[in-house]
Design a protein around this motif. Structure first.
Motif, PDB file in Angstrom:
ATOM      1  N   ASP A 128     -18.200  -4.569 -10.019  1.00  0.00           N
ATOM      2  CA  ASP A 128     -18.148  -3.402  -9.390  1.00  0.00           C
ATOM      3  C   ASP A 128     -19.126  -2.201  -9.918  1.00  0.00           C
ATOM      4  O   ASP A 128     -19.520  -2.000 -10.869  1.00  0.00           O
ATOM      5  CB  ASP A 128     -16.796  -2.774  -9.674  1.00  0.00           C
ATOM      6  CG  ASP A 128     -16.500  -1.364  -9.026  1.00  0.00           C
ATOM      7  OD1 ASP A 128     -16.166  -1.304  -7.662  1.00  0.00           O
ATOM      8  OD2 ASP A 128     -16.692  -0.338  -9.369  1.00  0.00           O
ATOM      9  N   ALA A 176      -4.974  -5.026  -3.602  1.00  0.00           N
ATOM     10  CA  ALA A 176      -6.219  -5.410  -2.769  1.00  0.00           C
ATOM     11  C   ALA A 176      -6.943  -4.359  -2.277  1.00  0.00           C
ATOM     12  O   ALA A 176      -6.344  -3.442  -1.709  1.00  0.00           O
ATOM     13  CB  ALA A 176      -6.068  -6.393  -1.512  1.00  0.00           C
ATOM     14  N   ASP A 177      -8.305  -4.137  -2.669  1.00  0.00           N
ATOM     15  CA  ASP A 177      -9.172  -3.065  -2.328  1.00  0.00           C
ATOM     16  C   ASP A 177      -8.464  -1.749  -2.592  1.00  0.00           C
ATOM     17  O   ASP A 177      -8.663  -0.550  -1.873  1.00  0.00           O
ATOM     18  CB  ASP A 177      -9.435  -2.984  -0.622  1.00  0.00           C
ATOM     19  CG  ASP A 177     -10.200  -4.495  -0.490  1.00  0.00           C
ATOM     20  OD1 ASP A 177     -11.032  -4.918  -1.313  1.00  0.00           O
ATOM     21  OD2 ASP A 177      -9.901  -5.079   0.422  1.00  0.00           O
ATOM     22  N   ALA A 178      -7.816  -1.441  -3.553  1.00  0.00           N
ATOM     23  CA  ALA A 178      -6.921  -0.213  -3.933  1.00  0.00           C
ATOM     24  C   ALA A 178      -7.411   0.279  -5.359  1.00  0.00           C
ATOM     25  O   ALA A 178      -7.969  -0.667  -5.962  1.00  0.00           O
ATOM     26  CB  ALA A 178      -5.638  -0.647  -3.598  1.00  0.00           C
ATOM     27  N   ASP A 179      -7.189   1.341  -5.492  1.00  0.00           N
ATOM     28  CA  ASP A 179      -7.444   2.171  -6.793  1.00  0.00           C
ATOM     29  C   ASP A 179      -6.481   1.516  -7.780  1.00  0.00           C
ATOM     30  O   ASP A 179      -5.304   1.103  -7.412  1.00  0.00           O
ATOM     31  CB  ASP A 179      -7.213   3.614  -6.583  1.00  0.00           C
ATOM     32  CG  ASP A 179      -8.065   4.267  -5.944  1.00  0.00           C
ATOM     33  OD1 ASP A 179      -9.193   3.655  -5.693  1.00  0.00           O
ATOM     34  OD2 ASP A 179      -7.702   5.589  -5.339  1.00  0.00           O
ATOM     35  N   PHE A 181     -13.767  -8.011 -12.224  1.00  0.00           N
ATOM     36  CA  PHE A 181     -14.201  -6.703 -11.544  1.00  0.00           C
ATOM     37  C   PHE A 181     -14.978  -5.836 -12.071  1.00  0.00           C
ATOM     38  O   PHE A 181     -15.996  -5.063 -11.476  1.00  0.00           O
ATOM     39  CB  PHE A 181     -12.759  -6.169 -11.198  1.00  0.00           C
ATOM     40  CG  PHE A 181     -12.786  -4.490 -10.526  1.00  0.00           C
ATOM     41  CD1 PHE A 181     -12.808  -4.406  -9.333  1.00  0.00           C
ATOM     42  CD2 PHE A 181     -12.949  -3.257 -11.368  1.00  0.00           C
ATOM     43  CE1 PHE A 181     -13.090  -3.171  -8.572  1.00  0.00           C
ATOM     44  CE2 PHE A 181     -13.068  -2.295 -10.692  1.00  0.00           C
ATOM     45  CZ  PHE A 181     -13.212  -1.958  -9.378  1.00  0.00           C
ATOM     46  N   THR A 207      -2.045   5.692  -9.140  1.00  0.00           N
ATOM     47  CA  THR A 207      -3.336   5.247  -8.879  1.00  0.00           C
ATOM     48  C   THR A 207      -4.390   6.287  -9.147  1.00  0.00           C
ATOM     49  O   THR A 207      -4.136   7.197  -8.532  1.00  0.00           O
ATOM     50  CB  THR A 207      -3.316   4.463  -7.335  1.00  0.00           C
ATOM     51  OG1 THR A 207      -3.023   5.721  -6.524  1.00  0.00           O
ATOM     52  CG2 THR A 207      -2.360   3.494  -7.305  1.00  0.00           C
ATOM     53  N   TYR A 266       0.127  -8.714  -7.433  1.00  0.00           N
ATOM     54  CA  TYR A 266      -1.098  -7.967  -6.937  1.00  0.00           C
ATOM     55  C   TYR A 266      -2.346  -8.750  -7.300  1.00  0.00           C
ATOM     56  O   TYR A 266      -2.369  -9.508  -8.297  1.00  0.00           O
ATOM     57  CB  TYR A 266      -1.082  -6.414  -7.402  1.00  0.00           C
ATOM     58  CG  TYR A 266       0.031  -5.828  -7.377  1.00  0.00           C
ATOM     59  CD1 TYR A 266       0.208  -5.373  -5.764  1.00  0.00           C
ATOM     60  CD2 TYR A 266       0.569  -5.075  -8.176  1.00  0.00           C
ATOM     61  CE1 TYR A 266       1.497  -4.517  -5.517  1.00  0.00           C
ATOM     62  CE2 TYR A 266       1.648  -4.386  -7.829  1.00  0.00           C
ATOM     63  CZ  TYR A 266       1.926  -4.015  -6.471  1.00  0.00           C
ATOM     64  OH  TYR A 266       3.034  -3.040  -6.100  1.00  0.00           O
ATOM     65  N   TRP A 303     -11.921   4.506  -9.573  1.00  0.00           N
ATOM     66  CA  TRP A 303     -12.860   4.383 -10.670  1.00  0.00           C
ATOM     67  C   TRP A 303     -13.863   5.659 -10.806  1.00  0.00           C
ATOM     68  O   TRP A 303     -14.273   5.594 -11.894  1.00  0.00           O
ATOM     69  CB  TRP A 303     -13.465   3.031 -10.324  1.00  0.00           C
ATOM     70  CG  TRP A 303     -12.633   1.671 -10.756  1.00  0.00           C
ATOM     71  CD1 TRP A 303     -11.850   0.920  -9.851  1.00  0.00           C
ATOM     72  CD2 TRP A 303     -12.220   1.493 -11.972  1.00  0.00           C
ATOM     73  NE1 TRP A 303     -10.993   0.079 -10.559  1.00  0.00           N
ATOM     74  CE2 TRP A 303     -11.215   0.345 -11.950  1.00  0.00           C
ATOM     75  CE3 TRP A 303     -12.409   1.873 -13.331  1.00  0.00           C
ATOM     76  CZ2 TRP A 303     -10.618  -0.204 -13.050  1.00  0.00           C
ATOM     77  CZ3 TRP A 303     -11.817   1.228 -14.372  1.00  0.00           C
ATOM     78  CH2 TRP A 303     -11.016   0.232 -14.152  1.00  0.00           C
ATOM     79  N   SER A 307      -3.940  -3.910 -10.030  1.00  0.00           N
ATOM     80  CA  SER A 307      -4.773  -3.501  -8.679  1.00  0.00           C
ATOM     81  C   SER A 307      -4.304  -4.173  -7.687  1.00  0.00           C
ATOM     82  O   SER A 307      -4.367  -5.476  -7.726  1.00  0.00           O
ATOM     83  CB  SER A 307      -6.166  -3.114  -8.870  1.00  0.00           C
ATOM     84  OG  SER A 307      -6.458  -2.438  -9.798  1.00  0.00           O
TER      85      SER A 307
END
Length: 367
Positions: free
Chosen positions: A297, A224-227, A293, A258, A282, A261, A222
């Motif tokens: 999450d 950063a801050d992405a699906d 995560f 992508t 990544y 979640w 993944s």
């Protein structure tokens, strides 16, 4: 070690000692006649003689050459996802690594290659970040590309390509046999193929009792801050899942789309297969970062697969269409069997499964 994670049971490919003859299939391959012309990814490539200085761009291409006993013909390598095949550490240490990721066109030419072996067209292809095949061929250097990256696949429609046809190991076996033909070591190529097929059959038998009740999502990485980048249905993970009778919850031809979640959670996969790699392109390349995560999450942490600790690590190279894909079949079969998912009691309680699989210990997600 994160205890909720079932570490992969990958012993690594070893030097193949079981020949086709030992399996009841004697092989008497004809000698290669030069010049040799092959059709490769829509191009005709010709070899006037056995290559002696190959630059291999792609870990799988390199490892196939090692398995064929051709390390002394490899002048340089690039694009590594993880450690070399077990047993080939010393061999690999003697070969210059031009780059962990993308080598420059100039660095490849500096090795004075008489052949370039390529795993991915995004490295050397029509829009290659290193070069186009024609740039090498204008200098008399043939480029051999892994058939698994072009057959039934479009590499211009998406960053990782769109695979219109289902990947099968036959494409890897074709690559092994064609490289063996190029170097005139056909018998060795047949031995490598026979061993891989035998290992897959054994892995399939190990989880045959699971039927069709299991589902999975393969998570490569993944940004950063992405699906997350997860596996579409037609790639190597799709092959692994099909071999073991597992449903892929991601239904797309994209190689690595992508997907959010929230969407993954709604599908409630039985298991999450997380890529383990040394590459750091990544933020979530790291396996530990993936596990953290999943632990924190607000959406992913509530998934049944996480709560029950059905999160299995897999060498990321096995998630690519490579010889390591067979390792992926073996590793996931072992993990499923040890977790009890392949038995009649495979859907027993979390506590029983955790105990059976030895997954409940200090430091794990589910304490």
């Amino acid at each position: 070690m994160n205890s909720f994670l079932k570490r992969p049971l990958i012993a690594g490919l070893i030097t193949f000692s079981i020949g086709a003859a030992a399996l009841g299939h004697p092989v008497f391959a004809a000698e290669t006649t030069y010049p040799l012309t092959l059709e490769n990814c829509g191009r005709q490539i010709t070899f006037d003689k056995t290559p002696t200085r190959t630059v291999s761009i792609g870990q799988s291409s390199t490892e196939i050459l090692y398995l064929l006993g051709l390390a002394d013909k490899v002048a340089g390598t690039a694009l590594w996802v993880g450690p070399v095949l077990e047993g080939y550490e010393e061999v690999n240490a003697r070969v210059e690594r031009l780059a962990d990721n993308d080598p420059s066109f100039e660095s490849v030419l500096a090795k004075k290659p008489d052949m370039v072996a390529v795993q991915f067209q995004w490295q050397v292809g029509p829009e290659g970040v290193v070069a186009r095949p024609e740039q090498f061929e204008e200098l008399g250097i043939p480029v051999y590309t892994s058939p698994s990256d072009c057959t039934g696949k479009e590499n211009s429609a998406a960053s990782d390509g769109v695979r219109r046809q289902v990947f099968t190991m036959d494409l890897v076996y074709r690559e092994i046999r064609e490289l063996a033909q190029i170097y005139n070591v056909q018998d060795k190529g047949e031995k490598v193929v026979a061993e891989l097929k035998s290992r897959e059959e054994a892995a399939r038998a190990k989880v045959a009792s699971a039927g069709d009740k299991l589902s999975a999502v393969f998570w490569f990485s993944s940004a950063a801050d992405a699906d997350p980048y997860v596996a579409g249905r037609n790639g190597a993970p799709g092959y692994i899942m099909a071999a073991l009778g597992i449903e892929n919850i991601i239904d797309t031809e994209d190689e690595w789309p992508t997907v959010g979640w929230e969407t993954i959670a709604k599908a409630e996969p039985t298991m999450i297969v997380a890529g383990s790699m040394e590459r750091r392109r990544y933020p979530l390349d790291s396996l530990d970062a993936k596990l953290e995560f999943l632990k924190t999450d607000p959406v992913a942490s509530l998934m049944p697969a996480v709560a029950k600790r059905y999160v299995f690590a897999m060498d990321a190279q096995a998630m690519n269409p490579t010889i390591r894909t067979i390792e992926g079949v073996e590793a996931l079969a072992d993990a499923i069997a040890e977790a009890g998912l392949a038995s009649k009691a495979g859907l027993a309680s979390k506590a029983g499964l955790a105990s059976k699989a030895g997954l409940a210990s200090k430091g794990g997600l589910g304490k």
